[in-house]
Design a protein around this motif. Structure first.
Motif, PDB file in Angstrom:
ATOM      1  N   UNK A 115       0.616  -1.082  -0.290  1.00 20.34           N
ATOM      2  CA  UNK A 115      -0.054   0.292  -0.402  1.00 20.34           C
ATOM      3  C   UNK A 115       1.292   0.972  -0.276  1.00 20.34           C
ATOM      4  N   UNK A 116       2.029   1.396   1.033  1.00 21.80           N
ATOM      5  CA  UNK A 116       2.801   2.158   0.897  1.00 21.80           C
ATOM      6  C   UNK A 116       3.436   2.791  -0.666  1.00 21.80           C
ATOM      7  N   UNK A 117       3.777   1.194  -1.426  1.00 22.42           N
ATOM      8  CA  UNK A 117       4.256   1.450  -2.290  1.00 22.42           C
ATOM      9  C   UNK A 117       3.189   2.299  -3.589  1.00 22.42           C
ATOM     10  N   UNK A 118       1.992   1.588  -3.933  1.00 20.63           N
ATOM     11  CA  UNK A 118       1.221   2.057  -4.293  1.00 20.63           C
ATOM     12  C   UNK A 118       0.923   4.086  -3.847  1.00 20.63           C
ATOM     13  N   UNK A 145       3.711   5.635  -5.513  1.00 19.56           N
ATOM     14  CA  UNK A 145       3.426   5.966  -7.291  1.00 19.56           C
ATOM     15  C   UNK A 145       2.153   6.791  -7.493  1.00 19.56           C
ATOM     16  N   UNK A 146       0.851   6.300  -6.803  1.00 19.35           N
ATOM     17  CA  UNK A 146       0.163   7.542  -6.839  1.00 19.35           C
ATOM     18  C   UNK A 146       0.401   8.906  -6.812  1.00 19.35           C
ATOM     19  N   UNK A 147       1.164   8.900  -5.799  1.00 24.37           N
ATOM     20  CA  UNK A 147       1.406  11.015  -5.664  1.00 24.37           C
ATOM     21  C   UNK A 147       2.627  11.463  -6.780  1.00 24.37           C
ATOM     22  N   UNK A 148       3.384  10.230  -6.980  1.00 24.62           N
ATOM     23  CA  UNK A 148       4.320  10.960  -7.899  1.00 24.62           C
ATOM     24  C   UNK A 148       3.216  11.736  -9.211  1.00 24.62           C
ATOM     25  N   UNK A 173       0.238  11.658 -12.879  1.00 26.71           N
ATOM     26  CA  UNK A 173      -1.482  12.942 -12.274  1.00 26.71           C
ATOM     27  C   UNK A 173      -2.550  12.143 -13.219  1.00 26.71           C
ATOM     28  N   UNK A 174      -2.437  13.014 -14.694  1.00 30.09           N
ATOM     29  CA  UNK A 174      -3.890  12.521 -15.472  1.00 30.09           C
ATOM     30  C   UNK A 174      -3.511  11.374 -15.774  1.00 30.09           C
ATOM     31  N   UNK A 175      -2.720  10.093 -15.106  1.00 26.45           N
ATOM     32  CA  UNK A 175      -3.179   8.887 -15.803  1.00 26.45           C
ATOM     33  C   UNK A 175      -4.725   8.390 -15.150  1.00 26.45           C
TER      34      UNK A 175
END
Length: 121
Positions: A13-16, A19-22, A26-28
């Motif tokens: 969950x931390x890794x995900x 990645x999501x905060x990168x 943002x527009x993924x």
């Protein structure tokens, strides 16, 4: 390892989350299950340009240098470069021109390329 929910461990969950905060993602938008994107072909781009400019296939591929035909070819080149991974040589050969012509048109501003809508099927 402690599970945060049924699918992921705390570490996963931390890794995900990282990645999501990168900002790069943002527009993924993830693909929906079963959703398939086909690449946009040069022929489809030619068809859209011909439809927009209301010119014939014969005129588009001819050697005539009327302003409308030049603008149509220029917009095709810009759209082909934007929507495909083809090289300048392949794009030029598609319309019977060479690499130098494609490079020349890419150095100029497109006329109506932003108004021609190319949809991905």
């Amino acid at each position: 390892m402690k599970k945060t929910n049924e699918q992921f461990t705390d570490e996963q969950a931390k890794v995900l989350k990282r990645i999501a905060d990168n900002p790069m993602y943002k527009d993924f938008k993830p693909l929906l299950f079963g959703e398939i994107h086909t690449p946009i072909s040069l022929q489809r781009i030619v068809a859209k340009v011909l439809e927009y400019y209301q010119i014939s296939n014969v005129d588009f591929y001819s050697n005539r240098r009327e302003k409308t035909l030049i603008d149509a070819r220029k917009d095709f080149i810009h759209l082909a470069k934007k929507h495909t991974a083809h090289s300048n040589l392949v794009i030029g050969r598609c319309i019977g021109k060479d690499n130098a012509t494609v490079c020349h048109h890419l150095n100029e501003q497109p006329r109506n390329a932003d108004r021609i809508k190319i949809e991905q099927v």
